[in-house]
Design a protein around this motif. Sequence first.
Motif, PDB file in Angstrom:
ATOM      1  N   MET A 202     -22.185  37.620  22.240  1.00 51.32           N
ATOM      2  CA  MET A 202     -21.879  37.249  23.620  1.00 51.32           C
ATOM      3  C   MET A 202     -21.283  35.837  23.623  1.00 51.32           C
ATOM      4  N   PHE A 203     -20.206  35.660  24.386  1.00 50.46           N
ATOM      5  CA  PHE A 203     -19.506  34.379  24.435  1.00 50.46           C
ATOM      6  C   PHE A 203     -19.246  33.966  25.883  1.00 50.46           C
ATOM      7  N   PRO A 204     -19.288  32.661  26.182  1.00 49.53           N
ATOM      8  CA  PRO A 204     -18.852  32.206  27.502  1.00 49.53           C
ATOM      9  C   PRO A 204     -17.337  32.383  27.615  1.00 49.53           C
ATOM     10  N   GLU A 205     -16.885  32.785  28.783  1.00 46.59           N
ATOM     11  CA  GLU A 205     -15.467  33.094  28.995  1.00 46.59           C
ATOM     12  C   GLU A 205     -14.533  31.950  28.602  1.00 46.59           C
ATOM     13  N   GLU A 206     -14.946  30.720  28.870  1.00 43.95           N
ATOM     14  CA  GLU A 206     -14.045  29.588  28.611  1.00 43.95           C
ATOM     15  C   GLU A 206     -13.801  29.325  27.132  1.00 43.95           C
ATOM     16  N   THR A 207     -14.534  29.991  26.242  1.00 41.97           N
ATOM     17  CA  THR A 207     -14.329  29.799  24.803  1.00 41.97           C
ATOM     18  C   THR A 207     -13.339  30.809  24.210  1.00 41.97           C
ATOM     19  N   LEU A 208     -12.833  31.725  25.045  1.00 37.18           N
ATOM     20  CA  LEU A 208     -11.979  32.809  24.557  1.00 37.18           C
ATOM     21  C   LEU A 208     -10.559  32.712  25.095  1.00 37.18           C
ATOM     22  N   GLU A 209      -9.641  33.357  24.379  1.00 41.37           N
ATOM     23  CA  GLU A 209      -8.248  33.503  24.820  1.00 41.37           C
ATOM     24  C   GLU A 209      -7.727  34.843  24.332  1.00 41.37           C
ATOM     25  N   ARG A 210      -6.651  35.313  24.949  1.00 41.68           N
ATOM     26  CA  ARG A 210      -6.048  36.582  24.522  1.00 41.68           C
ATOM     27  C   ARG A 210      -5.514  36.437  23.106  1.00 41.68           C
ATOM     28  N   ALA A 211      -5.755  37.468  22.305  1.00 37.52           N
ATOM     29  CA  ALA A 211      -5.275  37.454  20.918  1.00 37.52           C
ATOM     30  C   ALA A 211      -3.769  37.642  20.906  1.00 37.52           C
TER      31      ALA A 211
END
Length: 76
Positions: free
Chosen positions: A61-70
């Motif tokens: 599980m990750f907070p949204e702000e740590t992710l980006e579209r691949a």
Amino acid sequence: MRLGKKPARPTKPAYCAGDVLTLKSGGRPMTATWTGPVLFAPGNWLICQWFGNDGELQQEMFPEETLERARNALAA
């Protein structure tokens, strides 16, 4: 009656289940399987799955702000 500020409502999630994402800090492409708010922390969170180096399915599980579209990721 409770005093103080009301908790902030999470904004609409930026990603949907099925989106292919990576951590902003790098790493393997992951597929989002769930997105939304959680009770223990503010903001939107995502459950993502990916295959590790040994071929085993991983999930976290990750907070949204740590992710980006691949970028350049092939959809399965």
